[in-house]
Design a protein around this motif. Structure first.
Motif, PDB file in Angstrom:
ATOM      1  N   MET A  64      13.564  -6.771   1.282  1.00 47.68           N
ATOM      2  CA  MET A  64      12.790  -5.554   1.313  1.00 47.68           C
ATOM      3  C   MET A  64      12.977  -4.873   2.668  1.00 47.68           C
ATOM      4  O   MET A  64      12.989  -5.524   3.703  1.00 47.68           O
ATOM      5  N   LEU A  65      13.120  -3.561   2.652  1.00 51.53           N
ATOM      6  CA  LEU A  65      13.308  -2.783   3.872  1.00 51.53           C
ATOM      7  C   LEU A  65      11.975  -2.557   4.583  1.00 51.53           C
ATOM      8  O   LEU A  65      10.934  -2.417   3.945  1.00 51.53           O
ATOM      9  N   PRO A  66      12.024  -2.488   5.916  1.00 51.65           N
ATOM     10  CA  PRO A  66      10.788  -2.199   6.643  1.00 51.65           C
ATOM     11  C   PRO A  66      10.352  -0.749   6.400  1.00 51.65           C
ATOM     12  O   PRO A  66      11.144   0.100   6.014  1.00 51.65           O
ATOM     13  N   THR A  67       9.089  -0.472   6.659  1.00 49.12           N
ATOM     14  CA  THR A  67       8.544   0.874   6.491  1.00 49.12           C
ATOM     15  C   THR A  67       9.220   1.826   7.481  1.00 49.12           C
ATOM     16  O   THR A  67       9.389   1.506   8.650  1.00 49.12           O
ATOM     17  N   TYR A  68       9.614   2.991   6.968  1.00 49.08           N
ATOM     18  CA  TYR A  68      10.253   3.998   7.814  1.00 49.08           C
ATOM     19  C   TYR A  68       9.175   4.738   8.591  1.00 49.08           C
ATOM     20  O   TYR A  68       8.257   5.323   8.013  1.00 49.08           O
TER      21      TYR A  68
END
Length: 119
Positions: A1-5
């Motif tokens: 999962m990608l970190p929050t932008y």
């Protein structure tokens, strides 16, 4: 999962404000941003006019009739000396920083300056 932008992490810092600093001895020092924005150079006619009854703001006079000249003083860099103003206008313990607003001057070569804290 990608970190929050987070947008703030990816935007460049704001450009430095064009400012100058005047001390109680009547010496005026320029920020690099002001030197660049106004294309100021050594030997140029210049004056810093304090508030008076005609104008309630400081003014930077770059007209050819200005009485002072920009001088280079190593290592401090360019400055003007001998600006005269009323006693108490600049606190001896803390220089006054003035900012050039983004508005065009009403008189060619005569620029209003605002205290940095009110901008």
């Amino acid at each position: 999962m990608l970190p929050t932008y987070i947008l703030a992490h990816h935007t460049p810092p704001p450009a430095p404000l064009p400012t100058l600093t005047v001390n109680a001895k009547g010496r005026v020092y320029f920020s690099k941003a002001l030197l660049h924005k106004m294309s100021l150079r050594t030997g140029q006619a210049i004056d810093l006019l304090p508030p008076c009854s005609d104008c309630l703001h400081w003014q930077l006079d770059l007209r050819s009739t200005a009485t002072r000249r920009i001088r280079w003083y190593p290592p401090a860099g360019p400055r003007i000396d001998g600006v005269r103003f009323s006693a108490g206008l600049v606190d001896p313990s803390m220089p006054l920083t003035l900012t050039l607003p983004p508005t065009a001057p009403a008189v060619t070569g005569l620029y209003l300056l605002l205290p940095a804290s009110t901008r």
